[in-house]
Design an enzyme around this catalytic site. Sequence first.
Site, PDB file in Angstrom:
ATOM      1  N   GLU A  33      53.764  31.974  52.557  1.00  0.00           N
ATOM      2  CA  GLU A  33      53.652  32.352  51.140  1.00  0.00           C
ATOM      3  C   GLU A  33      55.056  32.409  50.542  1.00  0.00           C
ATOM      4  OE1 GLU A  33      51.175  32.790  48.727  1.00  0.00           O
ATOM      5  OE2 GLU A  33      53.059  32.851  47.593  1.00  0.00           O
ATOM      6  N   GLY A  38      48.447  36.984  47.657  1.00  0.00           N
ATOM      7  CA  GLY A  38      47.266  37.114  46.797  1.00  0.00           C
ATOM      8  C   GLY A  38      47.196  36.024  45.748  1.00  0.00           C
ATOM      9  N   GLY A  39      48.330  35.350  45.502  1.00  0.00           N
ATOM     10  CA  GLY A  39      48.328  34.200  44.605  1.00  0.00           C
ATOM     11  C   GLY A  39      48.022  34.536  43.156  1.00  0.00           C
ATOM     12  N   THR A  40      47.529  33.548  42.447  1.00  0.00           N
ATOM     13  CA  THR A  40      47.320  33.643  40.998  1.00  0.00           C
ATOM     14  C   THR A  40      46.305  34.724  40.644  1.00  0.00           C
ATOM     15  OG1 THR A  40      47.714  31.267  40.879  1.00  0.00           O
ATOM     16  CG2 THR A  40      46.707  32.304  38.951  1.00  0.00           C
ATOM     17  N   CYS A  41      45.139  34.678  41.278  1.00  0.00           N
ATOM     18  CA  CYS A  41      44.048  35.564  40.864  1.00  0.00           C
ATOM     19  C   CYS A  41      44.482  37.022  40.908  1.00  0.00           C
ATOM     20  CB  CYS A  41      42.823  35.344  41.754  1.00  0.00           C
ATOM     21  SG  CYS A  41      41.435  36.369  41.283  1.00  0.00           S
ATOM     22  N   HIS A 440      13.631  47.140  32.586  1.00  0.00           N
ATOM     23  CA  HIS A 440      13.872  47.461  31.172  1.00  0.00           C
ATOM     24  C   HIS A 440      14.724  48.719  31.073  1.00  0.00           C
ATOM     25  CE1 HIS A 440      13.217  48.027  26.912  1.00  0.00           C
ATOM     26  NE2 HIS A 440      12.954  49.301  27.165  1.00  0.00           N
TER      27      HIS A 440
HETATM   28  C1  FAD Z   1      45.201  33.957  33.245  1.00  0.00           C
HETATM   29  C2  FAD Z   1      44.205  33.512  34.258  1.00  0.00           C
HETATM   30  C3  FAD Z   1      42.984  34.157  34.362  1.00  0.00           C
HETATM   31  C4  FAD Z   1      42.060  33.753  35.297  1.00  0.00           C
HETATM   32  N1  FAD Z   1      40.871  34.399  35.362  1.00  0.00           N
HETATM   33  C5  FAD Z   1      39.941  33.999  36.258  1.00  0.00           C
HETATM   34  C6  FAD Z   1      38.704  34.664  36.354  1.00  0.00           C
HETATM   35  O1  FAD Z   1      38.437  35.623  35.634  1.00  0.00           O
HETATM   36  N2  FAD Z   1      37.806  34.235  37.274  1.00  0.00           N
HETATM   37  C7  FAD Z   1      38.082  33.179  38.100  1.00  0.00           C
HETATM   38  O2  FAD Z   1      37.238  32.830  38.915  1.00  0.00           O
HETATM   39  N3  FAD Z   1      39.247  32.531  38.031  1.00  0.00           N
HETATM   40  C8  FAD Z   1      40.185  32.915  37.137  1.00  0.00           C
HETATM   41  N4  FAD Z   1      41.387  32.278  37.087  1.00  0.00           N
HETATM   42  C9  FAD Z   1      41.631  31.163  38.013  1.00  0.00           C
HETATM   43  C10 FAD Z   1      42.008  31.692  39.408  1.00  0.00           C
HETATM   44  O3  FAD Z   1      43.095  32.564  39.313  1.00  0.00           O
HETATM   45  C11 FAD Z   1      42.353  30.526  40.317  1.00  0.00           C
HETATM   46  O4  FAD Z   1      41.320  29.584  40.264  1.00  0.00           O
HETATM   47  C12 FAD Z   1      42.515  30.991  41.743  1.00  0.00           C
HETATM   48  O5  FAD Z   1      43.548  31.924  41.856  1.00  0.00           O
HETATM   49  C13 FAD Z   1      42.802  29.771  42.615  1.00  0.00           C
HETATM   50  O6  FAD Z   1      43.075  30.212  43.896  1.00  0.00           O
HETATM   51  P1  FAD Z   1      43.810  29.289  44.914  1.00  0.00           P
HETATM   52  O7  FAD Z   1      43.510  29.879  46.225  1.00  0.00           O
HETATM   53  O8  FAD Z   1      43.513  27.876  44.723  1.00  0.00           O
HETATM   54  O9  FAD Z   1      45.394  29.401  44.590  1.00  0.00           O
HETATM   55  P2  FAD Z   1      46.340  30.536  44.016  1.00  0.00           P
HETATM   56  O10 FAD Z   1      45.626  31.800  43.764  1.00  0.00           O
HETATM   57  O11 FAD Z   1      47.075  29.921  42.878  1.00  0.00           O
HETATM   58  O12 FAD Z   1      47.336  30.783  45.222  1.00  0.00           O
HETATM   59  C14 FAD Z   1      48.190  29.805  45.712  1.00  0.00           C
HETATM   60  C15 FAD Z   1      49.307  30.479  46.506  1.00  0.00           C
HETATM   61  O13 FAD Z   1      50.068  29.488  47.158  1.00  0.00           O
HETATM   62  C16 FAD Z   1      51.446  29.825  47.085  1.00  0.00           C
HETATM   63  N5  FAD Z   1      52.212  28.595  47.253  1.00  0.00           N
HETATM   64  C17 FAD Z   1      52.220  27.515  46.437  1.00  0.00           C
HETATM   65  N6  FAD Z   1      52.999  26.549  46.957  1.00  0.00           N
HETATM   66  C18 FAD Z   1      53.494  27.041  48.108  1.00  0.00           C
HETATM   67  C19 FAD Z   1      54.376  26.495  49.094  1.00  0.00           C
HETATM   68  N7  FAD Z   1      54.833  25.263  49.008  1.00  0.00           N
HETATM   69  N8  FAD Z   1      54.688  27.284  50.156  1.00  0.00           N
HETATM   70  C20 FAD Z   1      54.190  28.545  50.263  1.00  0.00           C
HETATM   71  N9  FAD Z   1      53.359  29.091  49.378  1.00  0.00           N
HETATM   72  C21 FAD Z   1      53.010  28.337  48.313  1.00  0.00           C
HETATM   73  C22 FAD Z   1      51.571  30.432  45.702  1.00  0.00           C
HETATM   74  O14 FAD Z   1      52.720  31.254  45.616  1.00  0.00           O
HETATM   75  C23 FAD Z   1      50.284  31.244  45.605  1.00  0.00           C
HETATM   76  O15 FAD Z   1      50.474  32.544  46.109  1.00  0.00           O
HETATM   77  C24 FAD Z   1      42.352  32.675  36.175  1.00  0.00           C
HETATM   78  C25 FAD Z   1      43.585  32.028  36.097  1.00  0.00           C
HETATM   79  C26 FAD Z   1      44.502  32.446  35.153  1.00  0.00           C
HETATM   80  C27 FAD Z   1      45.827  31.730  35.099  1.00  0.00           C
END
Ligand code: FAD
Length: 458
Positions: A33, A38-41, A440
């Site tokens: 990482e 935890g990434g984006t979500c 209901h």
């Molecule tokens: C504002 C916003 C609101 C959202 N709301 C919702 C919602 O309500 N419901 C929903 O279902 N979805 C929602 N989403 C979408 C959701 O966040 C994403 O679809 C989801 O997080 C995707 O998960 P993922 O596992 O593909 O990657 P991510 O969660 O993006 O995680 C990828 C991880 O990989 C890491 N990484 C990347 N490249 C490298 C590398 N080369 N080496 C090491 N680590 C790396 C990153 O740092 C990140 O931690 C939302 C998105 C945004 C931007």
Amino acid sequence: MPDFDAIIIGTGQAGPSLAFRLAAAGMKVAVAERNLVGGTCVNTGCTPTKALVASAYAAQMARRGAEYGVVTAGEVGVDMRRVKARKDAIVAQSRDGLAAALDNAANISLFRGHARFVSPREVEIGGERLRAERIFVNVGGRALVPDMPGIDQVPYLNNSSMMAIDVLPPHLIIVGGSYIGLEFGQMYRRFGSEVTIIEMAPRLVHREDADVSAAIRDIVEHDGVRIRLNAECISLATRGKDIVAKVDCIEDAPEVVGSHLLLAVGRRPNTDDLGLDQAGIRCDERGYIVVDDQLQTNVPGIWALGDCNGKGAFTHTAYNDFEIVAANLLDHDRRQVSDRTPAYALYTDPPLGRVGMTMSEARNSGRPVLVGERPMTRVARAIEKGETQGFMRILVDRDTKEILGASLLGTGCDEAVHSILDLMNAKAPYPIMQRAMHIHPTVCELLPTILGDLKPLD
Ligand SMILES: Cc1cc2nc3c(=O)[nH]c(=O)nc-3n(C[C@H](O)[C@H](O)[C@H](O)COP(=O)(O)OP(=O)(O)OC[C@H]3O[C@@H](n4cnc5c(N)ncnc54)[C@H](O)[C@@H]3O)c2cc1C
């Protein structure tokens, strides 16, 4: 060179769950990482935005208190520092819990740093090379920066930098009238900002049916969000401390002047600096990793899960990717992406719950389609809650009795849509739901009623 049974790149919504499953099966797993666990979500997407949406809802309900007979002393105020602190606490709990679980898990080693392929079986992280027979890519995506005139001249925010904001922008300009732009737009309006959403298309959330887009527009405009559609050419500039957005790129055309600018025009996959060429992994023209129905890339032993494979853009699709890969690898269960029913929600208030086809997709499918609709003004629960905006629509196949899709826009509809989603997943004919006794007063209780009053789709 440390040898692992599996390397997982990214700790988004698929990677950690897969790591726990593989480790529990006795494999030695390396997880990489580069940023926040935890990434984006967890950090900049679903969790923080829904925490902020909840604060915005509380502010709105406080303002509406008198309608419910609730007496508040004076004007409702929003303390943005406390709003942010609440959001940060919820995010931290989720992130820290996951980081601790990864740190403490037997058979899992968490490597902090940017990972790149150096061969089909090797990955380099911070100068260290790791090797494994199986590599899983879960790198997600990031906010797209559009190529607009003046973009390099103005300060702008995206979904990540918005998370650090603890002041109220006097006037927030949002470029992009889709899911992310609408959620931020309504929320900041409810916090007290002026908000203008600029959208290039002729309507908001243009993938939805036109009447759904129109109803969502009504909802956010009712809150005081200003909408500027058909912005054919957006150019940006600063004027003093202000940001100026021109929406036609024509001299003397009307312009939107604001204090802050949020870009919400889409996402791009984090595949551009991953050394994919070193491993021979194929991408499409937009940078998404090409995978088959079981999420394997063109290179045997390498899988891609989550947003980076272009097969979904949601947390639940990323998590479902984990389930598919784990089922195939560990359970001899041939699950596949094409088995899942498309579903998502838009968290405006009220929310939109979506599953399957839109009305226009159903029309174009050439099937004999029946449609049932009901405005939320005719849903007892919505009336009782004082939240009657929106409508519900269900589409079915007249001959097979299959449910084709639903757009439920209204209070509680992010939950109610699961009634239909489960039925579609079970491939159950719609009369099954018609015969069910629903509770209901709920929003769901009207779904059988809607199915009892279907008409041909013209
Ligand atoms: C504002 C916003 C609101 C959202 N709301 C919702 C919602 O309500 N419901 C929903 O279902 N979805 C929602 N989403 C979408 C959701 O966040 C994403 O679809 C989801 O997080 C995707 O998960 P993922 O596992 O593909 O990657 P991510 O969660 O993006 O995680 C990828 C991880 O990989 C890491 N990484 C990347 N490249 C490298 C590398 N080369 N080496 C090491 N680590 C790396 C990153 O740092 C990140 O931690 C939302 C998105 C945004 C931007």
